[in-house]
Design an enzyme around this catalytic site. Structure first.
Site, PDB file in Angstrom:
ATOM      1  N   LYS A 130      -9.868  14.218   5.814  1.00  0.00           N
ATOM      2  CA  LYS A 130      -8.649  14.002   6.603  1.00  0.00           C
ATOM      3  C   LYS A 130      -8.981  14.233   8.070  1.00  0.00           C
ATOM      4  O   LYS A 130      -9.767  15.152   8.395  1.00  0.00           O
ATOM      5  CB  LYS A 130      -7.603  15.016   6.118  1.00  0.00           C
ATOM      6  CG  LYS A 130      -6.201  14.861   6.656  1.00  0.00           C
ATOM      7  CD  LYS A 130      -5.270  15.862   5.966  1.00  0.00           C
ATOM      8  CE  LYS A 130      -3.829  15.681   6.372  1.00  0.00           C
ATOM      9  NZ  LYS A 130      -2.912  16.608   5.642  1.00  0.00           N
ATOM     10  N   SER A 133       0.937  14.495   3.595  1.00  0.00           N
ATOM     11  CA  SER A 133       0.355  13.905   4.764  1.00  0.00           C
ATOM     12  C   SER A 133      -1.098  13.470   4.575  1.00  0.00           C
ATOM     13  O   SER A 133      -1.632  12.760   5.432  1.00  0.00           O
ATOM     14  CB  SER A 133       0.431  14.890   5.934  1.00  0.00           C
ATOM     15  OG  SER A 133      -0.298  16.062   5.661  1.00  0.00           O
ATOM     16  N   SER A 185       1.197  18.424   0.879  1.00  0.00           N
ATOM     17  CA  SER A 185       0.435  17.311   1.470  1.00  0.00           C
ATOM     18  C   SER A 185      -0.846  16.945   0.739  1.00  0.00           C
ATOM     19  O   SER A 185      -1.471  15.936   1.058  1.00  0.00           O
ATOM     20  CB  SER A 185       0.124  17.605   2.941  1.00  0.00           C
ATOM     21  OG  SER A 185       1.274  17.416   3.722  1.00  0.00           O
TER      22      SER A 185
END
Lengths: 61, 453
Positions: free
Chosen positions: B79, B155, B179
């Site tokens: 990420k 996310s 997330s």
């Protein structure tokens, strides 16, 4: 429980007091988001926690 | 052999036994990314030159008879809030695009690299990790590999979608309120949110310090366990993967965790419970308020973190993030104090439940992946906004830092994730249960078909 008027009044005052100005084009969305948070905050406020419950961290081995 | 469809363990084993080179594994993944990522939008940064150098190093180690580690030649990605040497850690934002490039990899990435992993690049996310959909105004939406019209979740949407599509065998994401678990659920992959504080967050851009966790996505529970052990630095999980708790010590969470769930999500929990032989049901008291408290603390800490930019350059935030950060920063101290006290109370209540049960089961999300841009969904027959309500079942759990493995049930048209929740520090039990379910075929993470690609 606070109504929309109180929520808006606090929102404006806090923005001024905390020096976090909200631009006119962002105001409606920010106020709506604040109303959502206020509703969540109300859920916490109306729940009676035992006196001995502390916000302090605990260090466990 | 379709290299991009193999688990990390299978790839590492094939590389170590010289059935395939790390370079060949890498090129298969690069070809897959080049063929598909224009449609998926998982990657924001590609580090293929670095990856080729790392793969060559792994192949040289093997040629010398050395063991490169448990992730020998395994293509991974992170990420874009994880520091990657030479890249700006943008955390999904425009504001940080010009940040000084990271001088070194985050320690979690260093450990994976030292275990033989090969870094493909950095992955899309909701701005500053404040969202459940990975619809990013700056970097575009990440599409769900199982249905391109749908959300990959957030996310860590790029991290989950990349694994589901076979672009990487293993990825890292972060979980503050769900997330890792929400995108794992929507994309049909395994995800691990470890115990709060157990995996080092140094070198990762924060959202909510008191709730942030770093964790892996993979297409098998064993790969999650390996990644966890590598990032932890000690092999605590893998040796115990056969130790599944007895069925009587496993319970389905009732009440809040059932009320708003769609029929397919409830069915997924039933399937997982049946696979583990669990019949007990238990409620966590005041889960709704736990979720509310997590909501308030998150917006508050996030708002404080970004306060200076909220003051000076609000126009540079994603329009979906800005109002929530502004509102969060303005909350009364009373709310946050009460939320913190509530956290202490709730932790104690759940600890009592965990005296009786080793594992708790709950849906990861109220529904399967919504359409990109979808505004509302039905929860308990009520129309509710999508974005703030996808974390109904994840927020109360991360609120008190419990470890969770999200397992994918893929028997329906779209994947459904189920949370396997354990006591603090007992990732091994949740991973053991996930492994047993995977072996029994109850859960699994097949590569998304992507129209035959």
């Amino acid at each position: 429980m606070n109504g929309h008027e109180e929520i808006e009044a606090y929102f404006e005052a806090a923005s001024r007091f905390l020096d976090l100005p909200i631009r006119p084009e962002h105001r409606a969305d920010a106020l709506a988001a604040f109303a959502v948070l206020a509703a969540h905050g109300q859920l916490l406020k109306e729940f009676s926690l035992p006196e001995e419950v502390e916000a302090a961290p605990r260090y466990q081995p | 052999v379709t290299l991009y469809a193999q688990s990390a363990a299978t790839l590492a084993s094939a590389v170590k036994s010289k059935q395939v080179s790390a370079g060949e594994v890498l090129e298969a993944h690069i070809a897959r990314i080049n063929a598909l990522d224009a449609r998926l939008n998982c990657f924001t940064d590609r580090t293929f030159a670095r990856a080729r150098a790392e793969a060559a190093r792994v192949d040289q180690q093997i040629a010398r008879g050395e063991d490169p580690g448990p992730f020998a030649g395994v293509p991974i990605a992170v990420k874009n809030l994880v520091d990657v040497q030479g890249l700006s850690t943008r955390a999904g934002s425009k504001i940080r695009r010009g940040a000084a490039p990271a001088e070194q990899d985050a320690p979690v990435l260093q450990k994976l690299s030292a275990a033989g992993a090969v870094l493909l690049g950095a992955l899309n996310m909701d701005e500053f990790a404040f969202g459940f959909v990975t619809e990013n105004a700056h970097d575009g939406d990440t599409h769900n590999p199982h249905d391109l019209a749908r959300s990959a979740g957030g996310s860590s949407g790029g991290s989950a979608a990349a694994v589901a599509a076979g672009l990487a065998a293993l990825t890292l994401g972060s979980d503050t309120n769900g997330s890792i678990r929400i995108p794992a659920s929507f994309c049909g992959v395994f995800g691990l949110k470890p115990t709060y504080g157990r995996i080092d967050r140094t070198g990762t851009f924060p959202f909510v310090d008191s709730l942030d966790h770093i964790g892996p996505f993979a297409r098998s529970a064993t790969d999650l366990a390996t990644a966890f052990d590598v990032m932890l630095g000690t092999p605590v999980t893998l040796p115990g993967l056969k130790l599944v708790p007895e069925a009587a010590r496993i319970a389905v969470l009732d009440g809040w965790f059932q009320d708003g769930a769609s029929a397919e999500m409830r069915d997924a929990v039933v399937a997982v419970a049946a696979g583990l032989g669990a019949t007990a049901r238990v409620e966590l008291p005041e889960a709704k308020r736990a979720r509310a408290a997590a909501f308030c603390i998150s917006a508050f800490e996030g708002g404080q973190l970004h306060k200076e930019n909220l003051r000076t350059r609000p126009q540079d935030f994603d329009p979906a993030t800005l109002p929530r950060l502004l509102a969060g920063a303005l909350q009364p101290a009373e709310t946050i104090y009460q939320a913190q006290r509530f956290r202490a109370w709730f932790r104690t209540q759940v600890a009592q439940v965990l005296q009786h049960y080793d594992l708790l089961l709950a849906p990861a999300s109220p529904c399967v992946a919504p359409l990109l841009g979808q505004k509302t969904m039905l929860v308990n027959g009520q129309e509710m906004p999508v974005r703030p309500n996808l974390g109904l079942y994840t927020q109360p759990i991360s609120f008190i830092g419990l470890p969770v493995v999200c397992v994918p049930v893929t028997s329906g048209a779209l994947p459904c994730g189920v949370q396997i929740i354990a006591a603090p520090g007992r990732e091994d039990l949740a991973l053991a249960a996930a492994t047993q379910l995977e072996k029994a075929g109850v859960v699994g993470a097949p590569i998304a078909s992507l129209g035959g690609f």
